[in-house]
Write an enzyme that holds these catalytic residues in place. Sequence first.
Site, short mmCIF file in Angstrom:
data_model
loop_
_atom_site.label_atom_id
_atom_site.label_comp_id
_atom_site.label_asym_id
_atom_site.label_seq_id
_atom_site.Cartn_x
_atom_site.Cartn_y
_atom_site.Cartn_z
CG ASP A 73 -93.21 88.59 28.27
OD1 ASP A 73 -93.06 89.74 27.78
OD2 ASP A 73 -92.28 87.80 28.45
CB VAL A 74 -95.82 93.37 25.87
CG1 VAL A 74 -97.02 93.84 26.67
CG2 VAL A 74 -94.51 93.93 26.43
CG ASN A 100 -97.02 102.24 30.41
OD1 ASN A 100 -96.47 103.33 30.53
ND2 ASN A 100 -96.97 101.32 31.37
CE1 TYR A 173 -86.51 103.05 29.28
CE2 TYR A 173 -85.54 105.17 28.72
CZ TYR A 173 -86.61 104.42 29.19
OH TYR A 173 -87.78 105.06 29.56
CE LYS A 177 -89.03 103.80 26.49
NZ LYS A 177 -90.42 103.32 26.55
C1 BGC Z 1 -86.47 107.03 32.25
C2 BGC Z 1 -86.26 107.58 33.64
C3 BGC Z 1 -85.59 108.93 33.58
C4 BGC Z 1 -86.26 109.86 32.58
C5 BGC Z 1 -85.51 111.18 32.38
C6 BGC Z 1 -87.19 108.05 31.42
O1 BGC Z 1 -87.47 107.55 30.14
O2 BGC Z 1 -87.18 105.80 32.32
O3 BGC Z 1 -85.50 106.68 34.41
O4 BGC Z 1 -85.60 109.54 34.85
O5 BGC Z 1 -86.40 109.21 31.33
O6 BGC Z 1 -84.14 110.99 32.20
#
Ligand code: BGC
Length: 275
Positions: A73-74, A100, A173, A177
Amino acid sequence: MRMHQTNIRETTLDGQRAIVTGANSGIGEAIAKGLAEAGATVVVNYVTDDENAQRVVDEICATGSRAFAIKADVSSEEQVQAMFQSAISELGSIDIVVNNAGLQQDAPFHEMTLAQWRKVIDVNLTGQFLCARAAVREFLRRGLMPQLSCSLGKIICLSSVHDLIPWAGHANYAASKGGVAMLMKTMAQELAMKKIRVNAISPGAIKTPINTSAWATAQAEAALLKLIPYYRVGETRDIARAAVWLASDHSDYVTGATLYVDGGMTLYPEFREGG
Ligand code: BGC
């Protein structure tokens, strides 16, 4: 000495050893296979689904390359340390790490739980920190091997177009990122003098299990294509090719860069007819 002399025709990663996290499916699987095709020995990291990890290993070995799976598990410091220890004792060292492993746990902002927030930050951001730190420690311990590569080591961070494009319903998310983007650049700035290269790939919409609902039906695909000027949904091989280049000496003068492999998704396609 390979310094600045890599022939564009030559196979690029012979003798090098790579760890790809989250390599039992999707983009990670394609990158593991791409690196192996280019000559590297590959550690297929995974956290669930032993069967698929073994399938990826078997498929790589069937092509004559060397690969094996390590479960870790990273987001766990102990498990990342143990993975690097066993990879290094098996292979002698590590030359390439591809960060990744990542996941989504989507929710409207006001409904997002702390557990959803933490899980995504832990895997997508802290996981990249832990693996990159273990990699850098090993690169520094091992020292330069000019017969293998002109750099001490290469780290590739998988980010997303959502390190740039805000994404409603995906605050955890997008934040993870955005964090990866600055983690990558800061590592690149700090480690360049040690001849370690750190770069990112930001994929757009790529056909993988993470986003099946966005492309699996004709209706969903049509809606998605409106966001992609190049007018096709990406394939995992599109990302693997970029990763092989960033891992190889062909990109020796590239560090701190983010390669958007997205069919133009970051070009504000809605402005083609507006503004
Ligand atoms: C997400 C995807 C999405 C894509 C473009 C990615 O980083 O994991 O679910 O389709 O971005 O929106």
